[in-house]
Scaffold this active site. Structure first.
Site, PDB file in Angstrom:
ATOM      1  N   ASP A  14      34.376  35.985  45.375  1.00 29.30           N
ATOM      2  CA  ASP A  14      34.155  37.223  44.638  1.00 29.30           C
ATOM      3  C   ASP A  14      34.566  36.965  43.187  1.00 29.30           C
ATOM      4  O   ASP A  14      35.270  35.989  42.891  1.00 29.30           O
ATOM      5  CB  ASP A  14      34.996  38.337  45.275  1.00 29.30           C
ATOM      6  CG  ASP A  14      34.852  39.652  44.541  1.00 29.30           C
ATOM      7  OD1 ASP A  14      33.716  39.999  44.167  1.00 29.30           O
ATOM      8  OD2 ASP A  14      35.869  40.336  44.348  1.00 29.30           O
ATOM      9  N   ASP A  16      35.498  39.762  40.326  1.00 27.77           N
ATOM     10  CA  ASP A  16      36.545  40.617  39.764  1.00 27.77           C
ATOM     11  C   ASP A  16      37.779  40.625  40.666  1.00 27.77           C
ATOM     12  O   ASP A  16      37.710  40.976  41.833  1.00 27.77           O
ATOM     13  CB  ASP A  16      36.029  42.048  39.609  1.00 27.77           C
ATOM     14  CG  ASP A  16      34.786  42.120  38.735  1.00 27.77           C
ATOM     15  OD1 ASP A  16      34.822  41.557  37.633  1.00 27.77           O
ATOM     16  OD2 ASP A  16      33.790  42.731  39.165  1.00 27.77           O
ATOM     17  N   SER A 142      28.549  43.190  41.180  1.00 23.85           N
ATOM     18  CA  SER A 142      28.306  43.592  39.799  1.00 23.85           C
ATOM     19  C   SER A 142      26.971  43.063  39.279  1.00 23.85           C
ATOM     20  O   SER A 142      26.626  41.891  39.479  1.00 23.85           O
ATOM     21  CB  SER A 142      29.426  43.080  38.900  1.00 23.85           C
ATOM     22  OG  SER A 142      29.140  43.338  37.542  1.00 23.85           O
ATOM     23  N   ASP A 200      39.428  39.739  47.078  1.00 27.77           N
ATOM     24  CA  ASP A 200      40.597  40.615  46.883  1.00 27.77           C
ATOM     25  C   ASP A 200      40.317  42.034  47.349  1.00 27.77           C
ATOM     26  O   ASP A 200      41.251  42.819  47.508  1.00 27.77           O
ATOM     27  CB  ASP A 200      41.006  40.642  45.411  1.00 27.77           C
ATOM     28  CG  ASP A 200      40.022  41.427  44.553  1.00 27.77           C
ATOM     29  OD1 ASP A 200      38.799  41.191  44.688  1.00 27.77           O
ATOM     30  OD2 ASP A 200      40.456  42.268  43.751  1.00 27.77           O
TER      31      ASP A 200
END
Length: 252
Positions: A14, A16, A142, A200
């Site tokens: 991932d 961010d 995103s 996260d």
């Protein structure tokens, strides 16, 4: 290898909160957008203003999910149902599209003003993988993923990017569905059981578990180790540097 089982040959990250320090920027942008909307709703209806919680609401409803899904999910949690609208809606229009666009405009402005910093431990881990010739992908909800990678100066450390633009083009369901991670594994030429997912977000960890990936690593930046495990993380670390063979590990 690198803190993971020897049969892991591909690495899917991932963006961010895992590679870049932008999760807090996104949380702030969501709060700015939702609080503006909720204040207007309170004025319109006479109901009390209850602000967006940038920790609890962010983790539960928007973190790791496609932008439109995050907008819908949080609004539904408040019993608010808006028209979908369309992509031409002006930012802040009282539609799912309009609110989502307002959030995106805010996060892009914040990134331009503040810049993007990668996590040093994540950069070290990516570089080690590159030096070993191991395939690496970024899987993000995103639509700004490639811009963020370039701004953080780590775009040269990944082989494949599956982002919000890819998901829309290829009709891939967003996290917590496993579709985007599975698409990245296919592009890397590996099967899920021989790939690791690094996340996260609770929705992202659930995505990796649903896809049958060999190892799901939870990155605990905000003190939610138990929640990450409950959603399917095989191990939890606070920073990817802990997985490097020459670093004192703290995999939990």
């Amino acid at each position: 290898m690198l803190g993971l089982p020897d049969d892991i040959h591909a690495f899917l990250f991932d963006l961010d909160g895992v590679l870049t320090q932008t999760a807090t920027v996104h949380a702030a942008a969501w709060k700015d957008m939702f609080d503006t909307f909720l204040r207007a709703e309170a004025d319109r209806t006479g109901a009390p203003f209850v602000p967006f919680d940038p920790v609890a609401d962010y983790d539960e409803y928007v973190d790791g999910r496609p932008r439109l899904d995050g907008t819908r999910g949080f609004l539904e949690s408040r019993g608010i149902h808006l028209p979908e609208g369309d992509e031409q809606d002006a930012p802040g229009t009282r539609t799912v599209q309009g609110l989502s666009r307002a959030k995106n405009d805010t996060v892009l402005r914040m990134i331009r003003e503040q810049g993007v910093e990668p996590y040093p431990g994540s950069v070290a881990y990516l570089r080690r993988l590159r030096d070993l010739g191991l395939p690496r992908a970024v899987v993000s909800s995103s639509a700004n993923c490639r811009d963020v990678l370039r701004a953080a100066r780590i775009d040269d450390l990944v082989d494949v990017v599956v982002d919000g633009i890819t998901a829309r083009r290829d009709h891939l369901a967003g996290k917590p569905a496993p579709d985007t991670y599975l698409a990245a594994a296919r592009q890397l030429g590996t099967s899920p059981e021989h790939a690791a997912v690094f996340e996260d977000a609770l929705a992202g960890v659930a995505s990796g578990r649903a896809g049958g990936f060999g190892t799901v690593v939870g990155i605990d930046r905000v003190g939610q180790a138990e929640e990450l495990r409950a959603h399917g993380a095989d191990l939890v670390v606070q920073d990817l540097a802990e997985l490097l063979p020459d670093a004192p590990g703290d995999a939990r």
